[in-house]
Design an enzyme around this catalytic site. Structure first.
Site, PDB file in Angstrom:
ATOM      1  N   GLY A  12       0.747  -1.309  -0.087  1.00 13.34           N
ATOM      2  CA  GLY A  12       0.023  -0.088   0.062  1.00 13.34           C
ATOM      3  C   GLY A  12       0.728   1.381  -0.005  1.00 13.34           C
ATOM      4  N   THR A  13       2.158   1.423  -0.554  1.00 11.09           N
ATOM      5  CA  THR A  13       2.855   2.516  -0.514  1.00 11.09           C
ATOM      6  C   THR A  13       2.158   3.585  -1.602  1.00 11.09           C
ATOM      7  OG1 THR A  13       4.239   1.769  -2.379  1.00 11.09           O
ATOM      8  CG2 THR A  13       4.847   1.266   0.095  1.00 11.09           C
ATOM      9  N   ILE A  92      -7.649  -9.526 -11.834  1.00 12.61           N
ATOM     10  CA  ILE A  92      -7.970  -8.844 -13.127  1.00 12.61           C
ATOM     11  C   ILE A  92      -9.302  -8.598 -12.993  1.00 12.61           C
ATOM     12  CG2 ILE A  92      -8.286  -9.493 -15.532  1.00 12.61           C
ATOM     13  CD1 ILE A  92      -5.404  -9.448 -14.597  1.00 12.61           C
ATOM     14  N   LEU A  93      -9.802  -7.416 -13.216  1.00 15.25           N
ATOM     15  CA  LEU A  93     -11.091  -7.008 -13.380  1.00 15.25           C
ATOM     16  C   LEU A  93     -12.051  -7.390 -14.225  1.00 15.25           C
ATOM     17  CD1 LEU A  93     -10.833  -2.923 -12.678  1.00 15.25           C
ATOM     18  CD2 LEU A  93     -10.752  -4.952 -10.748  1.00 15.25           C
ATOM     19  N   ASN A 107      -5.102   2.675 -13.153  1.00 12.35           N
ATOM     20  CA  ASN A 107      -4.048   1.818 -12.533  1.00 12.35           C
ATOM     21  C   ASN A 107      -2.632   2.376 -12.638  1.00 12.35           C
ATOM     22  OD1 ASN A 107      -2.874  -0.808 -11.755  1.00 12.35           O
ATOM     23  ND2 ASN A 107      -2.239  -1.096 -13.897  1.00 12.35           N
ATOM     24  N   HIS A 109       1.185   1.328 -12.907  1.00  9.12           N
ATOM     25  CA  HIS A 109       2.160   0.186 -13.591  1.00  9.12           C
ATOM     26  C   HIS A 109       3.579   0.815 -13.379  1.00  9.12           C
ATOM     27  CE1 HIS A 109       2.928  -3.513 -15.332  1.00  9.12           C
ATOM     28  NE2 HIS A 109       3.853  -2.805 -15.996  1.00  9.12           N
ATOM     29  N   VAL A 149      -4.924  -6.342 -20.127  1.00  8.15           N
ATOM     30  CA  VAL A 149      -4.061  -6.343 -18.916  1.00  8.15           C
ATOM     31  C   VAL A 149      -3.171  -5.193 -19.258  1.00  8.15           C
ATOM     32  CG1 VAL A 149      -2.593  -7.152 -17.222  1.00  8.15           C
ATOM     33  CG2 VAL A 149      -4.512  -8.441 -17.960  1.00  8.15           C
TER      34      VAL A 149
HETATM   35  C1  GRF Z   1       4.035  -1.238  -7.103  1.00  8.95           C
HETATM   36  O1  GRF Z   1       5.079  -1.510  -7.661  1.00  8.95           O
HETATM   37  C2  GRF Z   1       2.913  -0.785  -8.219  1.00  8.95           C
HETATM   38  O2  GRF Z   1       3.514  -0.315  -9.257  1.00  8.95           O
HETATM   39  C3  GRF Z   1       2.094  -1.995  -8.458  1.00  8.95           C
HETATM   40  O3  GRF Z   1       2.228  -2.610  -7.398  1.00  8.95           O
HETATM   41  C4  GRF Z   1       3.285  -2.637  -6.460  1.00  8.95           C
HETATM   42  C5  GRF Z   1       3.146  -2.526  -5.096  1.00  8.95           C
HETATM   43  O4  GRF Z   1       2.548  -1.307  -4.780  1.00  8.95           O
HETATM   44  N1  GRF Z   1       1.053  -1.676  -9.112  1.00  8.95           N
HETATM   45  P1  GRF Z   1       2.227  -0.884  -3.258  1.00  8.95           P
HETATM   46  O5  GRF Z   1       3.331  -0.699  -2.483  1.00  8.95           O
HETATM   47  O6  GRF Z   1       1.291  -2.026  -2.706  1.00  8.95           O
HETATM   48  O7  GRF Z   1       1.243   0.387  -3.399  1.00  8.95           O
END
Ligand code: GRF
Length: 209
Positions: A12-13, A92-93, A107, A109, A149
């Protein structure tokens, strides 16, 4: 005020970057709720620490992927969500949620799409492929989510250098810093109606930032 629903699966960063931007009044949106498909996702803790309603939905409790997505839509609509953000979300939605929130799902990526995207390209797998390819730049992309995707119209991107000495960890750290900048910026642009989707392309209106 634009209400945002965030889907997560991990640390969740990226969610934290949205929370921090909201606190700093730089998001121009409100994070209404967070849903995770993983009970142990630390992002759920981040949400709860910031008084954001957080839900864990177990796939085992639903008969199909569509039923699972129906519950996500129900919760998001109950919380007034009009923009969905996938922030490290690994499911995947289904077409159900794509239709319910058409052109209202983005999203983040960790590569410069369309390179190093698509099935199997997530998390460290992306950076491993980048390093093995010998490319000299990588970066992050925010795109609208469509049926394929990582194939939806690209909203914003920013590049980072790839060094010969890089490991997966050093490259991932450099790209994450850009992710944490781009995702809040993308939400802000959408909140200010600065974004127009024209087919496979996205116009960011210059004069309305
Ligand atoms: C990140 O590399 C993001 O690009 C991808 O998921 C990874 C983890 O993200 N979508 P987070 O730290 O859980 O937000």
């Amino acid at each position: 005020m634009l209400k945002v629903g965030v889907l997560i699966s991990g640390g969740g960063t990226n969610l934290q970057s949205l929370i921090d931007a909201q606190k700093d009044n730089k998001l121009n949106a409100e994070i209404s709720c967070v849903i995770s498909n993983r009970k142990d996702a630390y992002g759920l803790t981040r949400a709860k620490e910031n008084d954001i309603p957080a839900y864990f939905l177990s796939k085992k409790d639903y008969n199909s992927n569509e039923d699972y997505d129906r519950e996500i839509v129900r919760i998001f609509k109950e919380n007034g969500v009009s923009l969905i953000v996938l922030a490290g979300y690994l499911n995947i939605l289904t077409d159900f949620i794509l239709n319910e929130f058409e052109d209202r799902i983005i999203n983040i990526h960790p590569s410069l799409l369309p390179l190093f995207g698509g099935k199997g390209f997530y998390g460290e797998h992306v950076h491993k492929a980048v390093l093995e390819s010998g490319v000299k730049i990588s970066g992050a992309t925010v795109h609208f989510v469509k049926s394929g995707v990582d194939e939806g119209p690209i909203l914003i991107q920013e590049s980072v250098p790839v060094y010969y000495s890089d490991s997966i960890e050093t490259l991932q750290k450099r790209v994450l810093e850009i992710e944490h900048k781009l995702l809040p910026k993308a939400v802000y642009l959408i909140s200010k109606d600065c974004v127009k989707i024209n087919g496979k392309k996205v116009e960011v209106l210059e004069d309305c930032k």
